[in-house]
Design an enzyme around this catalytic site. Structure first.
Site, short mmCIF file in Angstrom:
data_model
loop_
_atom_site.label_atom_id
_atom_site.label_comp_id
_atom_site.label_asym_id
_atom_site.label_seq_id
_atom_site.Cartn_x
_atom_site.Cartn_y
_atom_site.Cartn_z
N TYR A 74 0.89 -1.27 -0.13
CA TYR A 74 0.05 -0.07 0.28
C TYR A 74 0.73 1.35 -0.06
O TYR A 74 0.84 2.04 0.97
CB TYR A 74 -0.93 0.06 1.19
CG TYR A 74 -2.14 -1.10 1.07
CD1 TYR A 74 -2.37 -1.82 0.19
CD2 TYR A 74 -3.00 -1.17 2.40
CE1 TYR A 74 -3.35 -2.80 0.12
CE2 TYR A 74 -3.80 -2.23 2.30
CZ TYR A 74 -3.85 -2.99 1.28
OH TYR A 74 -5.14 -3.80 1.33
N HIS A 131 -1.31 -11.56 2.42
CA HIS A 131 -2.40 -10.71 1.56
C HIS A 131 -3.15 -11.68 0.62
O HIS A 131 -4.16 -11.55 0.36
CB HIS A 131 -1.50 -9.84 0.87
CG HIS A 131 -2.30 -8.65 0.52
ND1 HIS A 131 -1.83 -7.21 0.26
CD2 HIS A 131 -3.48 -8.39 0.47
CE1 HIS A 131 -2.64 -6.42 0.31
NE2 HIS A 131 -3.73 -7.00 0.27
#
Length: 299
Positions: A74, A131
């Site tokens: 991110y 993830h």
């Protein structure tokens, strides 16, 4: 509460700056990234605080949303979180970050975790998530997450984007089952079967894209009269629905007024009938990537 006794907040602020390119924010996001890459000195710290992400983190902390979801993938959000949260007591907030796919492919799982701690300026994270279930790698990656958990550097471990067959494979190979599964979930895509499986195995659900990006199709459903009944927005009703069915919704906003609404959902309760009607909206409309049909190298 997680299966290991760790208390987990029931609302989470998502800090993925890589997706927030609307409303003329491209320049600001780019500048925040550049500032973070230069490892903010004191002057640049105050400059960066004029941009939306630090302000939103501060607002969330001051108004009761104390859980933050981030990832190595991110942008610089780990760094910005560490920068802003440094002034708050460590025990006052809950941090979830993630192992990115690149680290799974390279086999640098521990190194990636240590880099997250460095960026966050923290000695531990509350929740470390894998993830994506990268084919051919996620079992070995999970075993390293187990070791990190046993070392005390993360208070809980979990996964994201895992379907039942991924979780079953982990159950056959793991010493410790995931405590959390973070998935796409919203009234257009309720994931009932997966949620039932997770509930059966004491895996707590986190929901991203939790309001379906306010898809126009939501305005043709029972959400409209229900929101009018309670004097709440459709988004607020959806977030309350998540909480009442056991999900922890992740919210993501660049505006204080929207974040204030996201937080203001504890003063009403949906009836069982209303929960059933909202759940029945489901049309299996996935808005994000399908973990069984995607290119993990692009995520």
């Amino acid at each position: 509460m997680l299966i290991n006794g760790i208390d987990m907040p029931n609302l989470c602020f998502g800090t993925d700056i890589t997706y927030l390119h609307n409303s003329g924010l491209k320049r600001k996001i780019s500048e925040v990234k550049c500032i973070a890459k230069m490892k903010l000195n004191k002057d640049k710290y105050y400059a960066a605080k004029t941009y939306y992400l630090p302000r939103m983190i501060d607002y969330a902390m001051r108004n009761g949303c104390t859980m933050f979801d981030t990832s190595r993938a991110y942008g610089c959000s780990e760094y910005v979180l560490g920068m802003v949260l440094a002034k708050y007591p460590r025990e006052s907030y809950f941090i979830a970050t993630k192992l990115c796919n690149g680290a799974q492919y390279s086999g640098k799982v521990r190194e990636s975790f240590e880099e997250s701690l460095k960026e966050l300026k923290m000695d531990y994270v509350d929740l470390y998530l894998m993830h994506w279930p990268v084919e051919g790698h996620y079992i070995e990656s999970w075993k390293i997450l187990e070791e990190l958990y046993e070392s005390g550097k993360c208070r809980a471990i979990g996964v994201c984007n895992c379907n039942i067959h991924h979780l079953e494979t982990l159950r056959e190979n793991a010493k410790i089952m995931p405590m959390v599964n973070e998935i796409e979930c919203h009234p257009l895509f309720t994931q009932d079967e997966l949620r039932k499986y997770c509930n059966m195995h004491d895996i707590r659900m986190m929901a991203y894209t939790s309001t379906a990006r306010m898809d126009e199709r939501l305005r043709k459903t029972c959400l409209v009269p229900i929101s009018m009944k309670y004097g709440k927005s459709i988004a607020q009703v959806i977030l309350r629905w998540h909480q009442q069915i056991g999900n922890i919704p992740i919210v993501n906003s660049t505006r204080i007024e929207h974040m204030a609404q996201n937080i203001d959902i504890s003063d009403f309760k949906l009836t069982d009938e209303e929960i059933g009607k909202i759940t029945a909206i489901n049309i299996n409309s996935r808005l994000r990537y399908d973990p069984d049909n995607c290119d993990f190298r692009q995520l």
